[in-house]
Design a protein around this motif. Structure first.
Motif, PDB file in Angstrom:
ATOM      1  N   HIS A 151      29.866  41.508  27.400  1.00 14.21           N
ATOM      2  CA  HIS A 151      30.222  41.219  28.603  1.00 14.21           C
ATOM      3  C   HIS A 151      29.300  40.468  29.492  1.00 14.21           C
ATOM      4  CE1 HIS A 151      32.805  43.417  31.377  1.00 14.21           C
ATOM      5  NE2 HIS A 151      31.826  42.752  32.216  1.00 14.21           N
ATOM      6  N   HIS A 155      30.701  36.159  31.860  1.00 10.89           N
ATOM      7  CA  HIS A 155      30.922  35.966  33.019  1.00 10.89           C
ATOM      8  C   HIS A 155      30.121  34.454  34.073  1.00 10.89           C
ATOM      9  CE1 HIS A 155      33.127  39.281  34.384  1.00 10.89           C
ATOM     10  NE2 HIS A 155      31.704  40.396  34.547  1.00 10.89           N
ATOM     11  N   HIS A 161      37.147  39.655  36.603  1.00 12.21           N
ATOM     12  CA  HIS A 161      37.772  39.904  35.326  1.00 12.21           C
ATOM     13  C   HIS A 161      39.216  39.765  34.793  1.00 12.21           C
ATOM     14  CE1 HIS A 161      34.427  43.445  35.572  1.00 12.21           C
ATOM     15  NE2 HIS A 161      34.419  42.449  34.218  1.00 12.21           N
ATOM     16  N   PHE A 165      38.367  35.777  31.004  1.00 13.11           N
ATOM     17  CA  PHE A 165      37.285  36.536  31.084  1.00 13.11           C
ATOM     18  C   PHE A 165      37.790  37.056  29.848  1.00 13.11           C
ATOM     19  CE2 PHE A 165      35.319  40.395  31.389  1.00 13.11           C
ATOM     20  CZ  PHE A 165      33.544  39.848  31.201  1.00 13.11           C
TER      21      PHE A 165
END
Ligand SMILES: [Zn+2]
Length: 195
Positions: A151, A155, A161, A165
């Motif tokens: 995660h 980024h 988000h 992404f």
């Protein structure tokens, strides 16, 4: 008057008589069992009822014991020594894993990676690629830990988000949602121990 009881194997159940019609065995709030019985019914009937329900009582006693053990295990705040041990594990595990996943995703990041206790997040990533991870991530199953690493690495270059992404994330980590679920449910129990 002396409390009437029924004893069978290692169980001793207090008898609570009332003007009810049937015999019932009840688990009380403290986890103990009582036998509820009509006035006047002979004790041998009650013993018979306990014998019949013995397996059920045993099962619930064992479950109860397991639950209270589990909540005692999870309940206390982390000690300094426990946090240090987790930090040691994190320092061993994280750098290699981040390197591995960064090459899968095709991003580069800054070192050193920061590892610290955090009460509101599992990891973070800054605009310039500085990574930070929650030390108690080491309590999670390995795949869940990896989901947090992935995660944060996703980024890099995508600081939101958005759909982009998540497309990037799911393309390398299809079972991300299951891991997320663990963090929300089980993970929160560990986070709580940081306060
Ligand atoms: Zn994020």
């Amino acid at each position: 008057m002396k409390q009437e009881t029924i004893t069978y194997k290692e169980l001793t159940l207090p008898i609570i008589r009332s003007d009810r019609k049937s015999i019932g065995i009840k688990m009380e709030a403290d986890g103990s069992f009582t036998i509820r019985a009509p006035f006047g019914i002979p004790k041998e009937y009650l013993l018979e009822a306990v014998k019949q329900d013995y397996e059920w009582i045993e099962k619930h006693r064992a479950l109860r014991l397991e639950q209270s053990k589990k909540s005692a295990d999870l309940g206390d705040a982390y000690t300094e020594a426990e946090l240090q041990e987790l930090a040691r594990k994190a320092t061993e595990w994280l750098p290699g894993k981040v390197r591995e996943w960064a090459s899968v995703i095709g991003v580069s990041y800054k070192i050193p990676i920061k590892i610290q206790p955090m009460t509101s997040r599992w990891g973070s990533c800054s605009k310039d690629g500085n990574l930070k991870f929650n030390v108690i991530l080491m309590e999670a199953p390995e795949r869940v830990r990896e989901s947090v690493v992935v995660h944060e690495l996703c980024h890099i270059g995508v600081m939101n988000h958005s759909k982009d992404f998540y497309d990037r994330l799911y393309s390398v980590f299809p079972d991300y949602d299951e891991c997320r679920k663990w963090l929300k449910q089980e993970g929160m129990l560990y986070i709580r121990r940081l306060s």
